[in-house]
Design an enzyme around this catalytic site. Structure first.
Site, PDB file in Angstrom:
ATOM      1  N   TYR A 129      46.273  33.799  44.329  1.00 14.94           N
ATOM      2  CA  TYR A 129      47.001  33.751  43.057  1.00 14.94           C
ATOM      3  C   TYR A 129      46.412  34.646  41.963  1.00 14.94           C
ATOM      4  O   TYR A 129      47.137  35.366  41.285  1.00 14.94           O
ATOM      5  CB  TYR A 129      47.048  32.298  42.568  1.00 14.94           C
ATOM      6  CG  TYR A 129      47.469  32.128  41.122  1.00 14.94           C
ATOM      7  CD1 TYR A 129      48.784  32.376  40.722  1.00 14.94           C
ATOM      8  CD2 TYR A 129      46.552  31.723  40.152  1.00 14.94           C
ATOM      9  CE1 TYR A 129      49.172  32.207  39.385  1.00 14.94           C
ATOM     10  CE2 TYR A 129      46.938  31.558  38.822  1.00 14.94           C
ATOM     11  CZ  TYR A 129      48.242  31.799  38.453  1.00 14.94           C
ATOM     12  OH  TYR A 129      48.620  31.653  37.147  1.00 14.94           O
ATOM     13  N   CYS A 132      38.544  34.394  33.971  1.00 11.43           N
ATOM     14  CA  CYS A 132      38.564  35.288  32.815  1.00 11.43           C
ATOM     15  C   CYS A 132      38.516  36.712  33.334  1.00 11.43           C
ATOM     16  O   CYS A 132      38.220  36.954  34.496  1.00 11.43           O
ATOM     17  CB  CYS A 132      37.344  35.076  31.928  1.00 11.43           C
ATOM     18  SG  CYS A 132      37.230  33.421  31.252  1.00 11.43           S
ATOM     19  N   ASN A 186      32.691  35.740  33.417  1.00  9.85           N
ATOM     20  CA  ASN A 186      33.781  35.123  34.177  1.00  9.85           C
ATOM     21  C   ASN A 186      33.134  34.175  35.177  1.00  9.85           C
ATOM     22  O   ASN A 186      32.283  34.585  35.958  1.00  9.85           O
ATOM     23  CB  ASN A 186      34.584  36.196  34.909  1.00  9.85           C
ATOM     24  CG  ASN A 186      35.574  35.636  35.927  1.00  9.85           C
ATOM     25  OD1 ASN A 186      35.890  36.290  36.913  1.00  9.85           O
ATOM     26  ND2 ASN A 186      36.076  34.435  35.701  1.00  9.85           N
ATOM     27  N   GLY A 187      33.562  32.925  35.149  1.00 12.64           N
ATOM     28  CA  GLY A 187      33.021  31.958  36.097  1.00 12.64           C
ATOM     29  C   GLY A 187      32.737  30.642  35.421  1.00 12.64           C
ATOM     30  O   GLY A 187      33.234  30.368  34.321  1.00 12.64           O
ATOM     31  N   GLY A 209      43.400  35.631  31.873  1.00 13.53           N
ATOM     32  CA  GLY A 209      43.090  34.728  30.772  1.00 13.53           C
ATOM     33  C   GLY A 209      43.979  35.033  29.589  1.00 13.53           C
ATOM     34  O   GLY A 209      44.041  36.185  29.157  1.00 13.53           O
TER      35      GLY A 209
END
Ligand code: PRP
Ligand code: GLN
Ligand code: MG
Length: 504
Positions: free
Chosen positions: A257, A2, A101-102, A28
């Site tokens: 990526y 995210c 995020n995670g 995201g």
């Protein structure tokens, strides 16, 4: 993965947060949200969709205030219901909102503890709501009406003691200020920057430095593993490493990526790391296949471009943009189901026949995960007239699930799981398949004098989970609940946001 952002400013932040989310959209695509603080009142807008679709003019007008946080979501836990869009809010103590995020690997245990011991209700199946409630409980249990930076840091220290997994988070505590923290392994990225104004220094926190660039904030630094920063209402910034033990092992897949090439993570330029991946891959080709007959190197847009160009230069072979990407289609890998991912590859990429006709082509991608892209692309290259189609991946074979914030929960969905390189080559239909070696990938990312990173989380390649507490049982359970078919229809009904009026 995210994207998270927070701005502490001296003028309205709604537009700045919105623009930062647009810049972080690649992290995201499922949902987006913004919360702003206006005096003692907070305003929220969140929903499923891309940032540009979620926030319309009427929402932006309502998002008043000089401080706010935002989120773009790619679910790794719970469902893709709009109720699990972030930021989350909890009214006690003080009123706290948080964007994460995670992925927490002990979210279920924590949820049980929150209910039984902390007497807190969690209304969704999101691990981020759990994280917020752990933080809120720990602040609450200090039992203070007025808190200061030491109290905030004590609460973060307790979050580190209780939580497992990867997390980078930004939160606002009403009446007190903005907090950001990073897990003790620094798995997920998070940076902060500053901007001088006549009224004082403004601060911005974001998943990637590119978001700071877009808003003219100067990058100060990454948060250290286990560190928290706190900007109080007077604009003073405090920082503290709150975890007892830290080891900096960021996720290497960010460099392969996820991140934008123009970001700098942990003092490593993503673009340079990707170029070095291409050069390393070229060395491997020269080593293992000295008499190669490649006529042209063709990247699979977008992410592989940087590595493919460096590879072509190092090999001394022509580089050509043979596939054109439809700019209106998002990233396929982070789409929610295999059907939509498969369909999107063809919608997203189209071949220019002249670049393939009667040529031996080396297609380059940054990674092969499910094999969705590579399988179709090899076929498209043949249809466009290539006589031989070779394929190179700038990352090693992805063989293990990710548990720290990338939605690769099921080993069986990974094309390289339990398969040899020859078997993968046959499945994708290439005439030759070359993977980067893991030590070369690590060397490619690490080669930055200033960076303190000595080790990365490389679990998707070697199954070594840096937190050391990921059991086979956890992985089995994860596979059961989050494989592609289990996720189908997971957003049923649960779209009611409890606790804070969502601006529709
Ligand atoms: O083996 P797969 O499961 O197909 O996953 C790997 C592919 O997915 C990603 O591309 P994506 O379209 O998401 O984004 P990009 O445009 O940034 O390359 C990645 O760059 C590979 O091309
Ligand atoms: N990709 C992420 O960082 C996801 C955050 C959180 N686990 C969620 O599912 O919303
Ligand atoms: Mg791609």
């Amino acid at each position: 993965m995210c994207g998270i952002v927070g701005i502490f400013g001296y003028s309205p932040v709604n537009q700045g947060i919105y623009e930062a989310l647009m810049v972080l959209q690649h992290r995201g695509q499922d949902a987006a949200g913004i919360v702003t603080l206006d005096g003692r009142k907070i305003h929220l807008r969140k929903d499923n969709g891309l940032a540009r679709d979620v926030f319309r003019t009427e929402h932006m007008i309502n998002l008043k205030g000089n401080m706010g946080i935002g989120h773009v979501r790619y679910p790794t836990a719970g469902s893709s219901s709009s109720a699990e869009a972030q930021p989350f809010y909890v009214n006690s103590p003080y009123g706290i909102t948080l964007a994460h995020n995670g992925n927490l690997t002990n979210a279920d245990e924590l949820k049980g503890d929150l209910y039984r011991e902390d007497l807190r209700h969690i209304n969704t199946s999101s691990d981020s709501e759990v994280l917020l409630n752990v933080f809120a409980h720990e602040l609450h249990s200090l039992g203070k009406l007025r808190i200061d930076e030491n109290d905030v840091f004590k609460a973060v220290a307790a979050v580190h003691r209780r939580s497992r997994g990867g997390y980078a988070a930004v939160a606002m505590i009403i009446g007190y200020g903005m907090v950001a923290f990073r897990d003790p392994h620094g798995i997920r990225p998070i940076v902060f920057g500053k901007r001088e104004t006549d009224q004082g220094t403004e601060y911005m926190i974001a998943s990637e430095s590119v978001a700071l660039d877009s808003q003219d904030f100067e990058l100060v630094r990454d948060l250290a593993p286990g560190e928290a920063i706190y900007i109080d209402m007077t604009g003073k910034l405090h920082s503290c490493v709150c975890a007892a033990h830290t080891e900096h092992t960021p996720c290497i897949f960010e460099f392969v990526y996820f991140a934008r090439p123009d970001s700098i993570i942990d003092d490593i330029f993503v673009h340079k790391a990707r170029s070095r991946m291409g050069a390393k891959l070229a060395s491997k080709i020269q080593r293992d296949w000295p008499d190669h007959d490649i006529d042209v190197v063709i990247p699979i847009p977008d992410t592989s471009r940087t590595a493919a160009l460096a590879l072509a230069n190092a090999l001394g072979v022509e580089y050509a943009e043979g596939f054109i990407k439809n700019r209106y289609i998002g990233r396929t890998f982070i789409m929610p189901g295999q059907q939509v991912r498969r369909k999107s590859v063809r919608q997203k990429l189209n071949a220019i026949d002249s670049e393939f006709k009667d040529k031996r082509v080396l297609l380059v991608d940054d990674s092969i995960v499910r094999g969705t892209t590579s399988q179709q692309i090899v076929q498209m290259a043949r249809e466009a007239g290539a006589t031989r189609v070779y394929f190179a991946s700038a990352a090693p074979p992805v063989k293990h699930p990710n548990v720290y914030g990338i939605d690769m929960p099921s080993a069986h969905e990974l094309v390289a799981f339990n398969r040899s390189i020859e078997e993968v080559q046959e499945i994708i239909g290439a005439d030759r398949l070359i993977f980067q070696d893991l030590e070369d990938l690590i060397a490619a990312v690490k080669k930055e004098d200033k960076s303190a990173v000595k080790r990365f989380d490389t679990a998707v390649f070697d199954g070594q989970y840096v937190t050391g507490d990921v059991s086979p049982q956890y992985l089995e359970q994860l596979e059961l609940i989050r494989n592609d078919s289990a996720k189908q229809g997971d957003s049923s009904g649960a779209d009611v946001v409890i606790g804070l009026h969502n601006n529709r």
